[in-house]
Design a protein around this motif. Structure first.
Motif, mmCIF file in Angstrom:
data_model
loop_
_atom_site.group_PDB
_atom_site.id
_atom_site.type_symbol
_atom_site.label_atom_id
_atom_site.label_comp_id
_atom_site.label_asym_id
_atom_site.label_seq_id
_atom_site.Cartn_x
_atom_site.Cartn_y
_atom_site.Cartn_z
ATOM 1 N N ARG A 86 -9.515 30.299 17.456
ATOM 2 C CA ARG A 86 -8.980 29.205 18.275
ATOM 3 C C ARG A 86 -7.453 29.219 18.279
ATOM 4 N NH1 ARG A 86 -13.516 26.709 15.875
ATOM 5 N NH2 ARG A 86 -12.240 25.777 14.231
ATOM 6 N N LEU A 87 -6.842 29.502 17.133
ATOM 7 C CA LEU A 87 -5.381 29.569 17.057
ATOM 8 C C LEU A 87 -4.844 30.736 17.882
ATOM 9 C CD1 LEU A 87 -4.882 28.764 13.258
ATOM 10 C CD2 LEU A 87 -4.368 27.258 15.195
ATOM 11 N N GLY A 91 -2.607 30.791 21.569
ATOM 12 C CA GLY A 91 -1.292 31.422 21.563
ATOM 13 C C GLY A 91 -0.415 31.006 20.386
ATOM 14 N N LEU A 92 -1.014 30.435 19.351
ATOM 15 C CA LEU A 92 -0.252 29.954 18.194
ATOM 16 C C LEU A 92 -0.133 30.997 17.088
ATOM 17 C CD1 LEU A 92 -1.881 26.412 18.054
ATOM 18 C CD2 LEU A 92 0.263 27.077 19.172
ATOM 19 N N VAL A 93 -1.070 31.935 17.075
ATOM 20 C CA VAL A 93 -1.122 32.997 16.061
ATOM 21 C C VAL A 93 -1.458 34.287 16.776
ATOM 22 C CG1 VAL A 93 -2.471 33.862 14.080
ATOM 23 C CG2 VAL A 93 -1.838 31.453 14.189
ATOM 24 N N GLU A 94 -0.920 35.380 16.253
ATOM 25 C CA GLU A 94 -1.327 36.682 16.794
ATOM 26 C C GLU A 94 -1.819 37.565 15.656
ATOM 27 O OE1 GLU A 94 2.159 38.192 18.784
ATOM 28 O OE2 GLU A 94 2.837 39.229 16.991
ATOM 29 N N THR A 110 3.165 32.724 16.029
ATOM 30 C CA THR A 110 3.991 33.024 17.200
ATOM 31 C C THR A 110 5.105 31.981 17.326
ATOM 32 O OG1 THR A 110 2.659 31.646 18.655
ATOM 33 C CG2 THR A 110 1.973 33.977 18.424
ATOM 34 N N ALA A 111 6.021 32.236 18.241
ATOM 35 C CA ALA A 111 7.085 31.261 18.516
ATOM 36 C C ALA A 111 6.466 29.938 18.973
ATOM 37 C CB ALA A 111 8.044 31.808 19.568
ATOM 38 N N LYS A 112 5.417 30.009 19.779
ATOM 39 C CA LYS A 112 4.730 28.791 20.233
ATOM 40 C C LYS A 112 4.139 28.033 19.046
ATOM 41 C CE LYS A 112 1.005 27.231 23.304
ATOM 42 N NZ LYS A 112 -0.037 27.648 24.257
#
Length: 155
Positions: A86-87, A91-94, A110-112
């Protein structure tokens, strides 16, 4: 010679132990539900995903292995995997390939994801203070911290 199993001794909690357990469960439920409500009201992450995102952000700059994240969060591997999915989808984790082990993965915020944490921090900290820390004295917080630390270490 067959081995005989030793019957397990029935263990009963003393009244004070049962009361402490029930108080812990109630306090956890009240505090976590309040934090979930406040996160939802500001379109924030659910508490568990927020916790994992913080753990990833506090990890090494190169990233953290999902298995290490599961171990330090004390969640099941499958629960961590679903939350990570889900993260990542948000777009919160890559996920990155581990340079020392081509089969392994590393998780990086991530930056987001960092922006979301920075934006959520003030209200999240206020909610923790209001629903957890404020009702306790400094001495009670110190005792609680030591006691819960011993319980966590025994697990």
């Amino acid at each position: 010679m067959p081995t005989q199993s030793i019957p397990k001794r029935k263990r009963r909690l003393r009244e004070t132990q049962a009361e402490a357990w029930e108080a812990f469960v109630r306090a956890y439920a009240v505090a976590s539900h309040a934090l979930e409500r406040e996160a939802a009201s500001r379109q924030g992450l659910p508490l568990g995903e927020h916790f994992l995102l913080v753990q990833i952000a506090q990890g090494p700059d190169t990233g953290i292995r999902p298995s290490d994240l599961a171990a330090q969060s004390h969640l099941t591997r499958s629960g961590v995997t679903r939350a990570i999915d889900r993260l990542v989808d948000g777009g919160l984790v890559e996920r990155r390939i581990c340079p020392t082990d081509g089969r392994g993965q590393l998780l990086v915020v991530t930056a987001k994801g960092r922006h979301l944490l920075e934006r959520a921090a003030p209200s999240h900290m206020r909610a923790i203070a209001e629903h957890f820390a404020d009702p306790l004295t400094a001495e009670e917080l110190a005792v609680l911290t030591r006691a819960l630390g011993r319980i966590a270490a025994a697990g």
